[in-house]
Design a protein around this motif. Structure first.
Motif, PDB file in Angstrom:
ATOM      1  N   ASP A  35       0.805  -1.220   0.000  1.00 17.79           N
ATOM      2  CA  ASP A  35       0.000   0.000   0.000  1.00 17.79           C
ATOM      3  C   ASP A  35       0.839   1.271   0.000  1.00 17.79           C
ATOM      4  O   ASP A  35       0.454   2.266  -0.596  1.00 17.79           O
ATOM      5  N   ASN A  36       1.974   1.274   0.647  1.00 20.10           N
ATOM      6  CA  ASN A  36       2.799   2.480   0.750  1.00 20.10           C
ATOM      7  C   ASN A  36       3.866   2.570  -0.335  1.00 20.10           C
ATOM      8  O   ASN A  36       4.754   3.405  -0.247  1.00 20.10           O
ATOM      9  N   VAL A  37       3.780   1.723  -1.355  1.00 15.50           N
ATOM     10  CA  VAL A  37       4.734   1.757  -2.468  1.00 15.50           C
ATOM     11  C   VAL A  37       4.093   2.549  -3.602  1.00 15.50           C
ATOM     12  O   VAL A  37       2.942   2.336  -3.939  1.00 15.50           O
ATOM     13  N   GLU A  38       4.856   3.459  -4.198  1.00 18.72           N
ATOM     14  CA  GLU A  38       4.328   4.288  -5.278  1.00 18.72           C
ATOM     15  C   GLU A  38       4.067   3.455  -6.527  1.00 18.72           C
ATOM     16  O   GLU A  38       4.819   2.526  -6.836  1.00 18.72           O
ATOM     17  N   TRP A  47      11.701  -3.983  -3.061  1.00 16.15           N
ATOM     18  CA  TRP A  47      12.562  -4.753  -2.175  1.00 16.15           C
ATOM     19  C   TRP A  47      12.944  -3.915  -0.949  1.00 16.15           C
ATOM     20  O   TRP A  47      12.895  -4.400   0.186  1.00 16.15           O
ATOM     21  N   GLU A  48      13.319  -2.658  -1.149  1.00 20.74           N
ATOM     22  CA  GLU A  48      13.681  -1.785  -0.026  1.00 20.74           C
ATOM     23  C   GLU A  48      12.494  -1.595   0.912  1.00 20.74           C
ATOM     24  O   GLU A  48      12.639  -1.640   2.135  1.00 20.74           O
ATOM     25  N   HIS A  49      11.316  -1.383   0.354  1.00 20.89           N
ATOM     26  CA  HIS A  49      10.112  -1.210   1.165  1.00 20.89           C
ATOM     27  C   HIS A  49       9.838  -2.466   1.990  1.00 20.89           C
ATOM     28  O   HIS A  49       9.589  -2.380   3.197  1.00 20.89           O
TER      29      HIS A  49
END
Length: 60
Positions: A35-38, A47-49
């Motif tokens: 949900d918080n990934v653009e 991957w970082e998220h």
């Protein structure tokens, strides 16, 4: 012989379509973890998220 090859290809495509239709009836996977990934970001950003999410979950 060409007609046999076409028939085999047609049969394979029919089976593939049937499998696709069966898969469409399955429940959609959840995507809450993204949900918080653009929109439009790449694999590295995802991957970082995900890494940050796992790290914060392990800290709790």
């Amino acid at each position: 012989m060409a007609a046999t090859q076409v028939a085999a290809v047609t049969e394979t495509m029919t089976n593939a379509q049937q499998t696709h239709d069966d898969d469409a009836e399955r429940e959609e996977p959840t995507t809450d973890h993204l949900d918080n990934v653009e929109d439009g970001c790449g694999c590295t950003e995802i991957w970082e998220h995900m890494s940050k999410e796992r790290e914060s979950a392990s800290d709790d």
